[in-house]
Design a protein around this motif. Structure first.
Motif, PDB file in Angstrom:
ATOM      1  N   UNK A   1      36.164  36.317  52.729  1.00  0.00           N
ATOM      2  CA  UNK A   1      36.426  36.851  51.387  1.00  0.00           C
ATOM      3  C   UNK A   1      36.920  35.748  50.454  1.00  0.00           C
ATOM      4  N   UNK A   2      37.833  34.930  50.960  1.00  0.00           N
ATOM      5  CA  UNK A   2      38.367  33.834  50.140  1.00  0.00           C
ATOM      6  C   UNK A   2      37.326  32.740  49.913  1.00  0.00           C
ATOM      7  N   UNK A   3      36.587  32.381  50.961  1.00  0.00           N
ATOM      8  CA  UNK A   3      35.590  31.312  50.833  1.00  0.00           C
ATOM      9  C   UNK A   3      34.468  31.697  49.873  1.00  0.00           C
ATOM     10  N   UNK A   4      34.122  32.970  49.873  1.00  0.00           N
ATOM     11  CA  UNK A   4      33.049  33.440  48.997  1.00  0.00           C
ATOM     12  C   UNK A   4      33.516  33.680  47.564  1.00  0.00           C
ATOM     13  N   UNK A   5      34.815  33.659  47.345  1.00  0.00           N
ATOM     14  CA  UNK A   5      35.324  34.036  46.031  1.00  0.00           C
ATOM     15  C   UNK A   5      34.961  35.474  45.699  1.00  0.00           C
TER      16      UNK A   5
ATOM     17  N   UNK B   1      38.882  47.330  40.566  1.00  0.00           N
ATOM     18  CA  UNK B   1      39.328  46.287  39.652  1.00  0.00           C
ATOM     19  C   UNK B   1      40.837  46.212  39.550  1.00  0.00           C
ATOM     20  N   UNK B   2      41.513  46.679  40.625  1.00  0.00           N
ATOM     21  CA  UNK B   2      42.975  46.808  40.595  1.00  0.00           C
ATOM     22  C   UNK B   2      43.513  46.528  41.996  1.00  0.00           C
ATOM     23  N   UNK B   3      44.320  45.470  42.136  1.00  0.00           N
ATOM     24  CA  UNK B   3      44.841  45.089  43.452  1.00  0.00           C
ATOM     25  C   UNK B   3      46.214  45.679  43.752  1.00  0.00           C
TER      26      UNK B   3
ATOM     27  N   UNK C   1      45.397  40.580  41.020  1.00  0.00           N
ATOM     28  CA  UNK C   1      46.360  39.491  41.080  1.00  0.00           C
ATOM     29  C   UNK C   1      45.737  38.253  41.707  1.00  0.00           C
ATOM     30  N   UNK C   2      46.342  37.110  41.441  1.00  0.00           N
ATOM     31  CA  UNK C   2      45.819  35.860  42.008  1.00  0.00           C
ATOM     32  C   UNK C   2      46.077  35.760  43.501  1.00  0.00           C
TER      33      UNK C   2
ATOM     34  N   UNK D   1      36.585  38.201  45.438  1.00  0.00           N
ATOM     35  CA  UNK D   1      37.447  38.943  44.516  1.00  0.00           C
ATOM     36  C   UNK D   1      37.656  38.214  43.187  1.00  0.00           C
ATOM     37  N   UNK D   2      36.961  37.110  43.015  1.00  0.00           N
ATOM     38  CA  UNK D   2      37.067  36.382  41.756  1.00  0.00           C
ATOM     39  C   UNK D   2      37.605  34.976  41.963  1.00  0.00           C
TER      40      UNK D   2
END
Length: 392
Positions: free
Chosen positions: A78-82, A341-343, A45-46, A84-85
């Motif tokens: 985690x967010x800064x590095x992207x 691959x599943x949140x 998910x986003x 999770x995509x």
């Protein structure tokens, strides 16, 4: 505060869990039909929501606050590095369990009933964790605990622990005592906390026998104990080579001070609870204190050094072991999402198990697992009165 009886805890947990399951039955059915975010089906998910339920006030707030800060740093990275995509954001909401089993249960029931919550970071106190563990198992919400080293916490597919039980690395202290020739040992432990009770009554006596140590005495106290003068006088009169303390941080400050006042001049040994300056108030009475930890700012390995640098930059202070545990817990979850691959809740559960099977490098070093339970190498440190130093 007296620890509630096991019967009371189980009864309360059953009532809360029953109410929670009734309250979520419709929403669960709706999720299964509508393929909502908690029902699986693959994909990331986003926005992925986590909730932390841990003590940020009360006598063990140092554990909850440290873990919360470490988790916040991990979320930022985690967010800064992207990681999770592109466009994927991990969020973390913190609520205070305030050293109350009933409040922890209430906050956990709210979290599991919220279909937007994909995983929970659970309480550090063993009594709280053991009470809510059956709840999250029934609701099938992956929950990663830090600390909470007692039995009854990691009990199924959905309960995980990102803190190695002290019992798995406390051998470092017993071996050091034997190597130093400090073989006549007194034990002072908090019998209210399950982890400390287990260490004081079972783990350390077994380690003492294995390493040729003799127990001069073993004294149990409660969480409400604030005056150790009687125990201090008795211990000092026996003149043991070392006093091993399984106490919460404020108690250890008082105990060491009163032992010195009683004339005791020997070695103090404690636990990670005393780490990162938690005993600084004891002043010179704590100088020379030795204890094993799962993480120390004195570590120079790459993962530990990078974590210390990032934490200090964000918060303006050095991290403690609780922060390292909270940090590695969130990175475990992030790796789980990426691995599966599943949140969804099911995806995170399966990913946590997959990552546990492989292990990973974290702030605490090379992390391995026994089932859903983390293991760490651990290090032995000495508090010199102002900072920790590695004991070779």
């Amino acid at each position: 505060m007296r620890a509630p009886t096991t019967r009371r805890r189980l009864a309360f947990a059953s009532l809360v869990a029953g109410a929670m399951l009734l309250g979520t039955a419709c929403s669960s059915a709706e999720s299964d039909t509508d393929e909502g975010p908690a029902s699986g089906g693959g994909g990331i998910a986003s926005e992925i929501k986590l909730v932390g339920v841990r003590d940020t006030t009360g006598p063990v707030a140092y554990a909850g606050l440290g873990a919360s800060k470490g988790s916040a740093l991990a979320v930022d990275e985690i967010n800064d590095q992207g990681f999770l995509g592109e466009g994927v954001t991990l969020t973390l909401e913190e609520v205070d369990s305030a050293n109350e089993i009933e409040r922890a249960s209430s906050e956990m029931s709210k979290a599991v009933a919220d279909p937007e919550v994909m995983a929970i970071l659970g309480p550090a106190a063993g009594q709280q964790a053991a009470t809510v563990a059956p709840m999250v198992e029934q609701a099938k919400v992956p929950t990663v605990f830090t600390q909470a080293g007692s039995d009854g916490v990691v009990i199924g597919d959905y309960t995980f622990r990102a803190t190695a039980p002290m019992s798995t690395y406390y051998h470092l202290a017993a071996e050091w005592l034997a190597d130093e020739g400090l073989t006549n040992v007194a034990v002072l432990y908090n019998a209210t906390f399950p982890t400390f009770a287990e260490l004081g009554e079972k783990v350390f006596p077994a380690l003492a026998e294995e390493n040729g140590l003799t127990l001069a005495s073993s004294d149990a106290v409660q969480s409400t104990t604030q005056d150790f003068s009687a125990q201090a006088q008795a211990i000092a009169s026996r003149k043991p080579d070392a006093v091993v303390m399984f106490l919460i941080a404020p108690q250890s400050v008082t105990a060491m001070t009163q032992l010195r006042q009683a004339g005791y001049e020997g070695q103090f040994v404690a636990t990670s609870v005393q780490a990162a300056g938690n005993v600084a108030e004891a002043g010179e009475n704590a100088a020379g204190l030795v204890y094993p930890v799962d993480f120390s700012v004195a570590q120079t390995d790459e993962g530990a050094a990078a974590f210390t640098e990032g934490f200090t930059k964000k918060f303006g202070e050095a991290p403690d072991p609780y922060a390292a545990e909270g940090y590695d817990a969130v990175w475990w979850i992030a790796r789980a999402i990426k691995a599966s691959g599943d949140s969804s809740r099911e995806g995170i559960k399966e990913g946590l198990q997959q990552v546990a099977g492989e292990g990973f490098e974290g702030a605490m070093g090379a992390l391995t697992f026994e089932g859903n339970d983390m293991r760490v190498p651990g290090v032995l440190v000495r508090w010199d009165g102002s900072a920790e130093q590695l004991v070779e």
